[in-house]
Enzyme design. Structure first.
Site, PDB file in Angstrom:
ATOM      1  CE  LYS A  69      -5.409  -9.007  -1.959  1.00  0.00           C
ATOM      2  NZ  LYS A  69      -5.064  -8.296  -0.748  1.00  0.00           N
TER       3      LYS A  69
ATOM      4  CE  LYS B  17      -4.273  -1.870   0.737  1.00  0.00           C
ATOM      5  NZ  LYS B  17      -4.983  -2.781   1.575  1.00  0.00           N
TER       6      LYS B  17
ATOM      7  CE  LYS C  64     -12.794  -5.384   1.295  1.00  0.00           C
ATOM      8  NZ  LYS C  64     -12.236  -4.798   2.409  1.00  0.00           N
TER       9      LYS C  64
END
Ligand code: TYM
Length: 329
Positions: A195, A112, A198
């Site tokens: 992956k 992130k 969201k």
């Protein structure tokens, strides 16, 4: 000691089929194994910028999704992380027992933060695993059902529990991450080496997607040049991901799924996967809508906060005493 099962989901963005297969689908079954604590990790949602109204709506949505998974709110404690102040209080203690070095090695933080300017990385994003460890510790949870990406955080929690127990005596319960055998890491449909998260509208199936949208996304999922429906993550990551999705939804093994599709062409195989996902999600979506309209989540969250506070405040006291804080009652 009886099992205590705990897990949390962040109300950021839209929930995906990855969240559903990795965790939500199993929550009802977990309630047969012990006392369950499921929560909305709204404090964790603040670790990346989010609009207040979006956070509020996402939290309501998530409460409804939890309930739509079929859990009985009378037997399960469903609550908002922010309605139990012990999370923040334990976090304030535990942050002194986890170290900069180990926190900077966390994959999620590295992923992130690598996409952000250093001046924009909040302290909360860095110390995210401290709060997560506090979540787990407060409920004396021994079983933590999570997808693969959260296992590293649970491992760090185990290190912390060891550290505290060695220093202050056996005051904390040792947690263990539990992943589904099939489906602990659902990959993106547009890039099956990444992956499903969201934040990828093309590669993700969102739990609120209409059946027609789900079908379209699965039919246009990236596959590979071969023609055989076979599980081979290295050479056939797209097909392997679809086989995993199918097997996880049907609750069969990968081998059993492979057998069902011997001789199938990719197009027919994808159609079967789309049917399976839609058959599973349609009733789930209907339950979600009904719960959202009836607002039954309001009372559930209220009751959940009472029970969660009861349990968490006891653990907090135990830790406060052990580390030498004067707990005047
Ligand atoms: P979150 O909100 O990112 O994801 C919720 C759960 O879904 C799993 N998951 C997946 N499983 C399979 N395939 C995928 N593609 C996939 N994507 C997500 C995640 O592993 C997770 O189990 N930090 C946690 C929330 C949390 C928590 C906790 C969990 C806060 N405190 C304490 C357990 C215990 C998170 O951000 O999950």
């Amino acid at each position: 000691m009886a099992n205590r099962i705990l897990t949390g989901i962040k109300p950021t963005g839209k929930l995906t089929l990855g969240n559903y297969i990795g965790v939500l689908k199993n929550l009802k079954r977990e309630t047969e194994r012990g006392e369950c604590f499921y929560f909305i990790a709204d404090l964790h949602a603040l670790t990346l910028p989010i609009e207040p109204e979006e956070l509020r709506q996402n939290s309501i949505d998530l409460a409804c999704f939890y309930l739509a998974s079929g859990i009985d709110p009378k037997k399960t404690t469903l609550f908002l992380q922010s309605s139990v102040s012990a999370h923040a209080e334990l976090n304030a203690i535990m942050q002194n027992y986890l170290y900069m070095g180990e926190l900077s090695r966390m994959t999620q933080f590295k992923d992130k933060s690598s996409k952000m300017k250093e001046s924009a990385i909040g302290l909360g994003l860095f110390s995210y695993p401290v709060l997560m460890a506090s979540d787990i510790i407060l409920y004396d949870a021994n079983i933590i059902p999570v997808g693969e990406d959260q296992v590293q955080h649970v491992e760090l929690t185990r290190d912390l529990v060891n550290r505290i127990n060695n220093r202050y005596g056996e005051i904390l319960t040792m947690p263990k991450a539990e992943m589904r055998k099939v489906g602990a890491r659902i990959m993106s449909l547009s890039d099956p080496t990444k992956k499903m998260s969201k934040s990828d509208p093309k590669g993700d199936i969102f739990l609120k997607d209409e059946p027609a949208v789900i079908r379209k996304k699965i039919m246009s999922a990236v596959t590979d040049s071969g023609s055989e429906v076979k599980y081979d993550v290295e050479n056939k990551p797209g097909i392997s991901n679809l086989l995993t999705i199918y097997a996880a939804i049907k609750e069969i093994s990968i081998e059993e799924a492979e057998k069902e599709f011997v001789g199938f062409r990719y197009g027919d195989f994808k159609k079967a996967v789309a049917d399976a996902v839609i058959n599973e999600l349609e009733p789930f979506q209907a339950r979600y809508k009904q719960i959202l309209e009836s607002k039954e989540y309001e009372n559930v969250l209220k009751q959940g906060a009472i029970r969660a506070n009861e349990v968490a405040s006891k653990t907090l006291k135990r830790v406060q005493k052990a580390v030498g804080l004067l707990t005047i009652e």
